[in-house]
Every structure is written in C-alpha cells, then in structure tokens.
Write an enzyme that holds these catalytic residues in place. Structure first.
Site, PDB file in Angstrom:
ATOM      1  N   TRP A   1      53.719  16.340-137.137  1.00  0.00           N
ATOM      2  CA  TRP A   1      52.901  17.562-137.055  1.00  0.00           C
ATOM      3  C   TRP A   1      52.146  17.590-135.734  1.00  0.00           C
ATOM      4  CZ3 TRP A   1      47.638  18.178-136.416  1.00  0.00           C
ATOM      5  CH2 TRP A   1      47.094  19.448-136.684  1.00  0.00           C
ATOM      6  N   HIS A   2      51.743  16.391-135.260  1.00  0.00           N
ATOM      7  CA  HIS A   2      50.956  16.322-134.037  1.00  0.00           C
ATOM      8  C   HIS A   2      51.772  16.685-132.798  1.00  0.00           C
ATOM      9  CE1 HIS A   2      47.946  14.285-136.474  1.00  0.00           C
ATOM     10  NE2 HIS A   2      47.091  14.487-135.501  1.00  0.00           N
ATOM     11  N   GLY A   3      53.047  16.447-132.862  1.00  0.00           N
ATOM     12  CA  GLY A   3      53.835  16.802-131.683  1.00  0.00           C
ATOM     13  C   GLY A   3      55.288  16.450-131.834  1.00  0.00           C
TER      14      GLY A   3
END
Lengths: 490, 313
Positions: free
Chosen positions: A336-338
C-alpha cells in the site's frame, strides 16, 4: 497544496473566515465540499475526477447493498464497489511497477518485445480516500453501518480536506454522526449541522496545528539532509553510521507524518470535528503489536479490521493461520505504501516480527510475564522492539536492493569503526542536536500524556508564550521552501 | 468564535516575525575577526597584521582567502585577507552593515559588484482570477512586490535556517572558517558549461538600472564615501560571469554597467578592474553565476592576489 505552504494558510484562513461570517447551514456544507475538491484540484488538476468517481461508486453501491435483502445481490454490489475502487488504485499505483517486473521477467526469458510503461502520475491521496470509502461499503455489508441518504453528506466525509491527501483514514461510523445536528444530548437530527467555531476547539486546533508544523518544519525537514547523506549511497558506510541513519530516518518519518496528522486533526478540530489520533508515542512501544497500535493507527486498524480479522478469525486457534494472515496483511500494508520491492520487504519484516511475537506470546507469556512487567523488563522490551523497528526503516528508506542488503548487514553485524560516523556527526551537527532534542521532548510528552490538550487549557497569556516559543524556531529554522510530506507519495 | 484567541495568535506571529527579521542579519552586524566565540574566549588573533576585506555577494565565495594569506605570508607582506562575501549581497544590503566593516578597521576593502546587483526589478503582471485559482501564492506575492516595488526575497530571507545557524555558531565558537566567516569554503565539483546550460533555465536580464538616482547606485556611493571618510582604501571590481549569463544580457546594458563603475572610479578616485568576462568560457563553474570552490579554479584567486599586491605596492 502542502500544509506547510503559504497557499494552504491562505486557503484555510479563507475557509474559516467564510464559515464564521456566513452562518447559513447549506452554504457552509457546500463551501467545505467545494473547498475540499479545490484543495485536491490545486495539486492534482483533472485527477480530482477520480475522487468524484470513487464517491459516486461507493455511495450508490453502499445504498444498493443496504437496500437489497438477497445475500447474493449484496455480495455482488460489494464486489463491484471493492473491485471498482481497487482497480483504479491498482491501475494508477501499480501498473508501471507490474509492467517493469514483467519486462524484467521477459528479458530473462529472452522475449523480444517489451510492454511500454505509461509513466502514470500517482493521484494524490488515492490510497487514503480509497481505503476510507472501502470501509464505508464493507461496514454497510457487515451490518455495522446504516448508509447515509445524502450524497452531499457522503461527499463531505470522503473529500474532507484536512484528511483527504494523507489521512488519518476516517471511519464513517465515527465521522458521519458528527455531521448531524445534536438537538438533545443523546439524539441527533437528520439535518446536517451548522458549523460554529467554538473557543476551546479553536485554541486546541491552533495548538495542535502549530505543534504539527513544528514537528514537520523544524525536525523532519532539518533531519532529512543527514538521512540523505547516509542513505543516498550507503555502500561503504560504517555500522554506526547506518544505525544513526536509521534512527534519523525513523525520527524524520515520524515527525513528518505525525506532524501532518496533527495539522489535519487540528484543522478538523477548528471546524468542529473530532478525528482520532494517528500516532501515540510509537517509540515507546513494548512489542511489535504495541508498535502498530501506536503507529499510523488509522491504517493499522483498517488492515486489522478489513484484512487480518476476515482472514484469521475463523481459524484463530491455529498458529499457522495466524502467522500467515499476519504476514499476508503486512505484506499488503507494505505494498500500500508504494509500488516497489523495498516497501514489500518492509511490510514483510513487520509481518514476521508480528507473527513471531504473537506465536511466542501465545506459548510462553505466563513464565516471563513478571519480568516484562518490571521496569527493567519494560525497558528491555522497548529496546528490542525499537531495534527491530529501526532495522525495518532501512527497507522503507533504501530503494535499491543491494544498498538495502548492505545497510541491513551493517546494522546487524557491527564493525565497531567510528571515524566515518564521527565525520558525519561533525558535518551534521544541527541534525544531531535535533535528534537529541527530539528524544528529550518525546520522553517528556510521553510522561505528560496528552500534551496538546494540556497546552490548549493554559491561560491565554501562557498560551501566547507557548505560541511564540514554538513559532519562533519554525521561522528561524525554515529551510527555505515548502518540503513535501513523505506520505504524499503514497 | 473568540476574536481574542485569533488576535493573540496573530500577535504571536507578529512578535516572531519581528524577531526573525532582526535576527537574519545578526551575524553580519556583530562580526569581528578577533571573536572566537563564547567557548574559546582565551583565543587571540594576530593583531600586528593589517586587514584587507573582500565584500560582495556569493559569487565571491570561491576566492580562497586561506591561499591568499599563505602567499602574502610567503612574500612577507604584512596583510591578512578576509573574504566577507555574503549570500544575496547588494549595495543597499551591505550599507546596513558598513559601520561594522569600518569598526573592524581594514586598511583596504575590495568590493566585488555584478551587473545583476543593478537589475531593474519589474513585478510580473498576472491575470488575477486564474492565478488566484491555480496559484494564490503567486498572486499574493506579486501584489506585495508591486506594492513594495521590490522582490520579496530582498525583504524576507530565502533560507532563514542557514542564517540562524551561522549566527548561533558564530556566537558560540566564532567563525567556522576564520578567513571565510560567512560561508563554508567546501570543495565543490566543477560542472561543464554545456551541462549547466542543459540543467538550468536561462536567466535573461532585461534591463539594468544604473542611473545616478537608482537606490543601489546611491547605496554604493554611500559605501565608498563612508569607507574613505575612515581612511579605508576602496578597490572596486566586477565579479565574473559565465558565458551563459553574458550571452543572455544585452551588450549595451553591460556597457552601461561598466560606464557606471568607471564614473565611480573618477568620482571617488578609486581603483577599478573588470573580471566579468575574463573567465566566461573557462570550465570553472558550478552554475551560471558561481565559480566552483576547487583547486582547479584558483585562477580567480590568483588574479585577486595580483591586484592585492598591486594595490599594496
């Protein structure tokens, strides 16, 4: 529009001013909705249409899920809502990453043709408002929430500008009732309420916003050069330099993100909305699970409620299921962060820490409980937890896998050389001083409890002194241009 | 809403703004070559040598004062050179701290000036509504600049952090580098002129304002006058520019600048030399206007040394 920019200050003052001057209910709601869209449009231009699409998709699928009695139809609408928004998120965030990896695989298999990349710009805030909207329809499906009848109300909830681009991720069950006017103590009417800026909320909101700016502009922005110095190319760095870098990065990302959250929560408070905390002294966490109850709380609780529990709840007695559910949930949290392997590794590491801790606690908690309740035990558990947390930050900050592997090795297997570290410290004296100051202030705030609340209750003359004491270093140590928040890239 | 809370908040901002504006130039007003900081109170400087100050903007940062002092020492010339170049310096700015320069009793002051110090400021005109919609910051800024008839950068510091740290370090332990008190003389990379052209936007100088009533010219007059009244010899020179800058400036504007300096030479009977086009085609630059701090760029320092010896003789 960055919070730490003149543009936002002007924007916020205009919105607050207009709300205070024009006490017409409908005008105020429309103003905030339009302001929220303008806030996103200012940074993202036409990509604001994605927000509008997400709002419409989830409002109508949520309504259909609630209306339908047939479980199959309800499921279909849920799938439409979930897949619809995840497709948008997946396309914009992960398409180029997937194609890059596919092309690498193709090269290994000697395939001639490469799929071209689209070089898509990541829409600001898409990860946040997608998750926020998903929680709405999932809660309706589970029977935990009655959908709102008003599209205006739903749009207000999703697009609410203080939390739009980097959270905290709101839950409809907590936020929507706050939109309704309270006529009696326990009841709320069906009408959207008039916004009145209360004195206590104003004082609290300003205090929290100023603290947020202080964390971001004094700590985060001034520690960043030290982090870049070490991690732009860590190959050849000493162990102590790597450890210093990971501590510096941990402080940078904490101050950056919790600073942003403070500004968002403070701005919402001024408008009369209570937003839950997003950070709660994570560097005093005594275990990996305690860490995740203190760090990015809105995201970790979202992952717990909508990913982990559905995966693990039925088979919660099985250590294997718990272990794999935790690992899977954290891998997705990392992703989700990247769209990058380093974030996957970061999530995976936390998954392993959580899973191992959970299994160990289940099996061995009773004999060691008295030790961990003692002061030494608590200190030991904080030390071990933070050692693991700062270790995992290396994966968060270093994208290149070779660099990451080198840095991690140096973190774990110490070389005990110090000359380079001393040189780095000498070249970054100010950042080092800030790190020491942060540790002291963080400990003080840990001991004092809810510091912003206490500060907002000070007498006005002391409150002004506090403001001067905080705003002065913000202006004296401003680096010269508004620096982007780290979590904007997510 | 309680307007008292708003008022007190604005009061806090007002107080900090005043402190900020006063503190930004603190270091240049309190500078003393004999000061080694609160932590080094016993340290003393060599009182016997006479002083030469080099003043001007950041383009003079690459003049290596340590090298100059070594060479002067080798030739047994009893002078010490201090490079007091300061970022974003211009005559109106330098005039504010000229008393401090005089109080430190230099024998000679070398003042480096560039034609960019005399650039004619013109606030850009924007179409208000679209600007306000897309960039309210630019609209506010432009309107302020129109009102003040000066770029906001001249009034509000661009990087408060650097100046604050400079002042704090100076008070505690004196200048980081004794002969370069306002900047870190750190070795930097030379970047090829062609590369600079690719990575940097061209900066066109539309027009200069070098008439006798221009405030920068008037400030320059005041600086020269005050220094001479205190028996300080003044040497003016034009600082170097790369060909990228020179190619984007009208030749007659540069000629006007040269003419203005020659007039000052006559008016005040001062030494003058030009360096603005001397190194324009050499690869000694780090960007359009700054020569790199690098042993390979010593040519600039050596030319200054030559002029120093000439003036002393």
């Amino acid at each position: 529009m960055l919070f730490s920019s003149l543009d936002f200050i002007i924007f916020f003052v205009i919105v607050i001013g207009a709300i205070s001057l024009f006490k017409f209910r409908k005008f105020q709601h429309i103003l905030i909705i339009i302001s929220s869209f303008y806030f996103l449009f200012y940074t993202d231009n036409f990509l604001v249409t994605l927000l509008i699409l997400t709002i419409l998709l989830h409002f109508y699928t949520g309504r259909e899920i609630y209306k339908s009695k047939d479980p199959k139809i309800r499921k279909i609408f849920l799938i439409i809502g979930v897949l619809g928004s995840l497709s948008l998120l997946g396309f914009f965030k992960y398409y180029d990453f997937a194609i890059t990896e596919f092309n690498i695989l193709g090269n290994l298999l000697n395939l001639e043709n490469q799929i071209p990349l689209l070089n898509l710009a990541l829409p600001i805030g898409i990860s946040f408002y997608t998750f926020q909207s998903l929680s709405y329809i999932i809660d309706i499906y589970r029977g935990h929430l009655t959908p709102t009848k008003s599209l205006k109300e739903y749009a207000f909830f999703v697009a609410f500008f203080p939390t739009l681009v980097a959270g905290p991720i709101l839950r409809a069950s907590q936020f929507l009732p706050q939109l309704k006017e309270k006529i009696e103590q326990a009841k709320s009417s069906g009408r959207l309420r008039l916004f009145i800026i209360q004195n206590s909320a104003l004082k609290f909101g300003i205090s929290l916003m100023v603290i947020g700016f202080f964390k971001k502009m004094v700590f985060a922005d001034n520690v960043a050069p030290l982090v870049n110095n070490i991690f732009s190319n860590p190959i050849g760095m000493e162990s102590f330099a790597i450890i210093l870098g990971s501590i510096a990065f941990g402080i940078q990302v904490y101050c950056d993100f919790s600073g942003y959250s403070d500004i968002a929560i403070g701005a919402a408070a001024i408008l009369g909305f209570k937003i839950p905390l997003n950070f709660n002294k994570p560097f005093f966490a005594t275990s990996p699970s305690d860490f995740w109850s203190r760090w990015h709380i809105s995201l970790s609780s979202w992952v717990r409620d909508y990913l982990y529990f559905p995966l693990a709840w039925k088979h919660r007695r099985s250590s294997v299921i718990i272990f794999s559910s935790l690992l899977f949930s954290m891998l997705l949290m990392g992703l989700w962060h990247g769209a990058s392997w380093n974030f996957l590794i970061w999530g995976g590491l936390h998954g392993i820490f959580l899973a191992v801790f959970t299994v160990i606690r289940k099996k061995y908690s009773k004999p060691v409980e008295p030790f961990f309740k003692s002061k030494i035990g608590k200190f030991f558990s904080i030390f071990v937890t933070q050692y693991l947390v700062f270790f995992s930050f290396i994966a968060f900050v270093v994208q290149d896998l070779d660099h990451m592997w080198y840095a991690m090795k140096k973190y774990v297997i110490l070389d005990f050389t110090t000359s380079q570290t001393i040189e780095i410290i000498n070249e970054n004296e100010f950042a080092i001083l800030l790190i020491i100051l942060f540790v002291i202030l963080h400990y003080v705030s840990y001991r004092l409890g809810n510091l912003p609340e206490k500060i907002s209750k000070l007498k006005l003359r002391y409150w002004v002194l506090f403001l001067i004491f905080i705003i002065l270093p913000i202006s004296l140590f401003y680096v010269g241009s508004a620096q982007e928040f780290i979590y904007f890239q997510f | 809403m309680n307007y008292r809370i708003i008022f007190l908040f604005l009061l806090a901002i007002g107080v900090t703004s005043i402190i900020l504006l006063f503190s930004m130039d603190l270091y240049i007003h309190i500078y003393d070559p004999d000061w080694y900081g609160i932590l080094n109170l016993n340290q003393k400087t060599d009182d016997e040598k006479k002083r030469i100050f080099i003043i001007g903007g950041s383009t003079l940062h690459s003049i290596n004062a340590v090298y100059l002092n070594e060479k002067l020492s080798e030739s047994e010339i009893n002078f010490e050179v201090y490079n007091l170049a300061d970022a974003a310096d211009r005559p109106t700015q330098r005039l504010k701290s000229i008393e401090n320069i005089i109080d430190n009793k230099p024998e000679i002051v070398f003042y480096g000036l560039g034609y960019t110090n005399f650039e004619k400021f013109k606030a850009k005109e924007f179409d208000p509504l679209p600007t306000f919609l897309y960039n309210p910051n630019k609209l506010i800024r432009n309107n302020f600049e129109l009102l003040l008839d000066e770029p906001l950068n001249y009034i509000f510091p661009v990087s408060p952090k650097e100046r604050t740290l400079l002042s704090l370090k100076y008070i505690l332990r004196g200048a980081d580098e004794h002969y370069h008190p306002f900047i870190k003389f750190k070795e930097g990379q030379i970047i090829d002129l062609e590369q600079i052209e690719k990575i940097e936007d061209s900066r066109y100088i539309d027009a200069l304002e070098v008439s006798k009533n221009d405030k920068e010219v008037l400030a320059l007059n005041s600086i020269i006058k005050k220094l001479q009244e205190n028996n300080i010899e003044v040497v003016l020179f034009s600082f170097p520019y790369s060909r990228i800058m020179l190619d984007n400036t009208e030749i007659n504007e540069i000629e006007n600048f040269e003419k203005m300096l020659k007039n000052k030479q006559k008016q005040f009977n001062v030494n003058l030399f030009f360096l603005h086009d001397k190194y324009s085609n050499l690869n000694i630059w780090i960007d359009r206007v700054h020569i790199a701090n690098n042993p390979k760029t010593i040519i600039f320092t050596e030319d200054i040394l030559e002029k120093i010896i000439e003036v002393i003789d």
